[in-house]
Design a protein around this motif. Sequence first.
Motif, mmCIF file in Angstrom:
data_model
loop_
_atom_site.group_PDB
_atom_site.id
_atom_site.type_symbol
_atom_site.label_atom_id
_atom_site.label_comp_id
_atom_site.label_asym_id
_atom_site.label_seq_id
_atom_site.Cartn_x
_atom_site.Cartn_y
_atom_site.Cartn_z
ATOM 1 N N ASP A 106 1.004 -0.885 -0.203
ATOM 2 C CA ASP A 106 0.284 -0.045 -0.057
ATOM 3 C C ASP A 106 0.918 1.510 -0.104
ATOM 4 O O ASP A 106 0.645 1.788 -0.932
ATOM 5 C CB ASP A 106 -0.869 -0.395 1.238
ATOM 6 N N ALA A 107 2.064 1.050 0.773
ATOM 7 C CA ALA A 107 3.213 2.561 0.877
ATOM 8 C C ALA A 107 3.843 2.553 -0.225
ATOM 9 O O ALA A 107 4.207 3.556 -0.739
ATOM 10 C CB ALA A 107 4.125 2.115 1.677
ATOM 11 N N HIS A 108 3.978 1.669 -0.899
ATOM 12 C CA HIS A 108 4.320 1.192 -2.111
ATOM 13 C C HIS A 108 3.300 2.332 -3.113
ATOM 14 O O HIS A 108 3.936 2.719 -4.191
ATOM 15 C CB HIS A 108 5.197 0.022 -3.241
ATOM 16 N N THR A 109 2.752 1.369 -3.734
ATOM 17 C CA THR A 109 1.764 2.365 -4.098
ATOM 18 C C THR A 109 1.675 3.780 -4.523
ATOM 19 O O THR A 109 0.984 4.357 -5.064
ATOM 20 C CB THR A 109 0.636 1.278 -4.199
ATOM 21 N N ALA A 110 1.157 4.206 -2.815
ATOM 22 C CA ALA A 110 0.826 5.378 -2.655
ATOM 23 C C ALA A 110 2.336 6.342 -3.222
ATOM 24 O O ALA A 110 2.428 7.557 -3.555
ATOM 25 C CB ALA A 110 0.423 5.831 -1.243
ATOM 26 N N TYR A 111 3.712 5.578 -2.624
ATOM 27 C CA TYR A 111 4.649 6.911 -2.891
ATOM 28 C C TYR A 111 4.441 6.906 -4.653
ATOM 29 O O TYR A 111 4.941 8.075 -5.526
ATOM 30 C CB TYR A 111 5.811 6.363 -2.061
ATOM 31 N N LEU A 112 4.911 6.473 -5.147
ATOM 32 C CA LEU A 112 5.062 6.220 -6.477
ATOM 33 C C LEU A 112 3.794 6.632 -7.144
ATOM 34 O O LEU A 112 3.774 7.989 -7.979
ATOM 35 C CB LEU A 112 4.725 4.144 -7.092
ATOM 36 N N ILE A 371 3.501 0.302 9.036
ATOM 37 C CA ILE A 371 4.802 1.127 9.030
ATOM 38 C C ILE A 371 4.330 2.611 9.176
ATOM 39 O O ILE A 371 3.154 3.142 10.100
ATOM 40 C CB ILE A 371 4.452 1.578 7.179
ATOM 41 N N ASP A 372 5.692 3.545 10.218
ATOM 42 C CA ASP A 372 5.926 4.894 10.564
ATOM 43 C C ASP A 372 5.648 5.473 8.532
ATOM 44 O O ASP A 372 6.540 5.250 8.139
ATOM 45 C CB ASP A 372 7.490 4.824 10.929
ATOM 46 N N GLU A 373 5.013 6.457 8.827
ATOM 47 C CA GLU A 373 4.235 6.579 7.477
ATOM 48 C C GLU A 373 5.130 7.412 6.251
ATOM 49 O O GLU A 373 5.249 8.267 5.286
ATOM 50 C CB GLU A 373 2.631 6.990 7.291
ATOM 51 N N GLU A 374 5.923 7.975 7.471
ATOM 52 C CA GLU A 374 7.113 9.285 6.994
ATOM 53 C C GLU A 374 7.862 8.541 5.770
ATOM 54 O O GLU A 374 8.344 9.289 4.979
ATOM 55 C CB GLU A 374 8.002 9.304 8.183
ATOM 56 N N ALA A 375 8.205 7.405 5.836
ATOM 57 C CA ALA A 375 8.920 6.255 5.215
ATOM 58 C C ALA A 375 8.236 6.272 4.404
ATOM 59 O O ALA A 375 8.322 6.343 2.731
ATOM 60 C CB ALA A 375 8.492 4.572 5.383
ATOM 61 N N ILE A 376 6.969 6.794 3.824
ATOM 62 C CA ILE A 376 5.999 6.727 2.219
ATOM 63 C C ILE A 376 7.417 8.139 1.885
ATOM 64 O O ILE A 376 7.488 8.303 0.714
ATOM 65 C CB ILE A 376 4.452 7.276 2.232
ATOM 66 N N MET A 377 7.113 9.221 2.127
ATOM 67 C CA MET A 377 7.831 10.199 1.890
ATOM 68 C C MET A 377 8.849 10.221 1.234
ATOM 69 O O MET A 377 10.113 10.668 0.285
ATOM 70 C CB MET A 377 7.268 11.196 2.395
ATOM 71 N N VAL A 378 9.546 9.215 2.448
ATOM 72 C CA VAL A 378 11.469 8.616 2.509
ATOM 73 C C VAL A 378 11.467 8.270 0.479
ATOM 74 O O VAL A 378 12.109 8.076 0.168
ATOM 75 C CB VAL A 378 11.744 8.164 3.354
ATOM 76 N N ALA A 379 10.431 7.331 0.276
ATOM 77 C CA ALA A 379 10.486 6.342 -0.602
ATOM 78 C C ALA A 379 9.903 7.698 -1.504
ATOM 79 O O ALA A 379 10.765 7.178 -2.827
ATOM 80 C CB ALA A 379 9.808 5.320 -0.562
ATOM 81 N N ALA A 380 9.534 8.248 -1.625
ATOM 82 C CA ALA A 380 9.164 8.678 -2.574
ATOM 83 C C ALA A 380 9.948 10.002 -3.084
ATOM 84 O O ALA A 380 10.456 10.047 -4.053
ATOM 85 C CB ALA A 380 7.901 9.596 -2.625
ATOM 86 N N LYS A 381 11.328 10.756 -2.652
ATOM 87 C CA LYS A 381 12.407 11.072 -2.053
ATOM 88 C C LYS A 381 13.330 11.118 -2.658
ATOM 89 O O LYS A 381 13.760 10.707 -3.392
ATOM 90 C CB LYS A 381 12.267 12.537 -1.360
ATOM 91 N N ALA A 382 13.730 9.292 -2.720
ATOM 92 C CA ALA A 382 14.559 8.952 -2.552
ATOM 93 C C ALA A 382 14.399 8.554 -4.572
ATOM 94 O O ALA A 382 15.635 8.006 -4.981
ATOM 95 C CB ALA A 382 14.773 7.196 -2.116
ATOM 96 N N VAL A 383 13.315 7.890 -4.488
ATOM 97 C CA VAL A 383 13.199 7.439 -6.065
ATOM 98 C C VAL A 383 13.464 8.397 -6.362
ATOM 99 O O VAL A 383 13.774 8.350 -7.804
ATOM 100 C CB VAL A 383 11.854 6.404 -5.640
ATOM 101 N N GLY A 384 12.519 10.101 -6.995
ATOM 102 C CA GLY A 384 13.510 11.177 -6.878
ATOM 103 C C GLY A 384 13.849 11.694 -6.907
ATOM 104 O O GLY A 384 14.866 11.547 -8.415
ATOM 105 N N ASP A 385 15.177 11.503 -6.158
ATOM 106 C CA ASP A 385 16.432 11.901 -6.600
ATOM 107 C C ASP A 385 17.115 10.833 -7.062
ATOM 108 O O ASP A 385 18.157 11.173 -8.541
ATOM 109 C CB ASP A 385 17.120 11.553 -4.984
#
Length: 394
Positions: A106-112, A371-385
Amino acid sequence: MREKMMVMLDARKEEMIEIRRHLHAHPELSYQEEETAAYIANFYQGKEVTLETNVGGNGVVVTIAGGKAGEILALRADFDALPIEEETGLSFASKNKGTMHACGHDAHTAYLMVLADCLIELKAEIPGIIKIVHQHAEEAPPGGAKYILESGILDDVDHIVGIHVMPEYPVGTVAYRSGAAMAGGTQFKIIIKGIGGHASTPHKANDAIVAGSYFVTVLQTVISRRLDLFEVGVVTVGSFEGRGSFNTIKDTVTIEGDIRYMKQATFDSLNKEVMHLVKGLEEMFAVQTTMTLEEGCPPVTNDPELTSSVVDYLKNGLDDYLNEVVEAPMQAANEDFSYYSQKIPSCFFFVGCRSQREKDYYTNHHPKFDIDEEAIMVAAKAVGDVVCGYFALD
């Protein structure tokens, strides 16, 4: 572009969380994710992209064409859930009995979804093409990745990147591994057929339980005495079905187990040795045997050159949204991203999702996993980088 993207992502943090919670409350099992696929596809309706649905089953692939020609990068996130009854007590816990997002898809899909939307807005600045791969059925062999590849929709992709949230690491940590990263797995099933009888006359029977027990014991020598010291593999018996009455000699037992390995050659060797043992039972105990294999995912093998570049791109996030970028040990879990890694130079890395305030955690696939939902933003920014680094966008 990087600065613009990071600002856009920050502004949509609550939207990511909202999407994640919606998906978490409405999980669907592998190959049954029709409503989830429709929800994802609806998100992209009317946007300046090529939207393709029912890819290899319930897969959704979105193509973002940049402002000029260049390489094609694919980003993948999975969206299926597990047959687990949720025990988290969350206000947005699963509404579908016996089904749960217990692995973070669910977090994977949300960030992407949100990252992709930001990239759509910035696409004029991208010198190439990005394919957003929303993949179904990661949890059930052979996995949706295999079918998406077979559709041919990724035949033109130069590289592909994916992530997985991991509670072993706190939020703010990203972990990578070059080369062999996650294990391949194959299930086996062995039926041993003897001759049933009464416990009072064992000489008139041929006990399948004795033969099966011997097999379980001697199987342990495959790793200790048949596998090269410098190879990695494990063979496990997870089920021994020989139930009967106390005074009956069982005529048939069924044994099921699992072979895990980091290289295909290792599996070939382990499988050969297991088959030798099975055939040896026939000669030693005068029983009949049948062995079947259900092939799971091959190992995930990260392309060393791409992974090295990804690590460099991720370091742009240090002292910002990341605290550390670390090397991960090999993982024994299966992941069908491996099919992509067989065909396309790939990098699959891990995003920490455990609260920094907590040391104890529930692992993926646990009924209390969260999960700690802060991880969703981390995933988005990491893949964005990764996207910005890949296309040399400042």
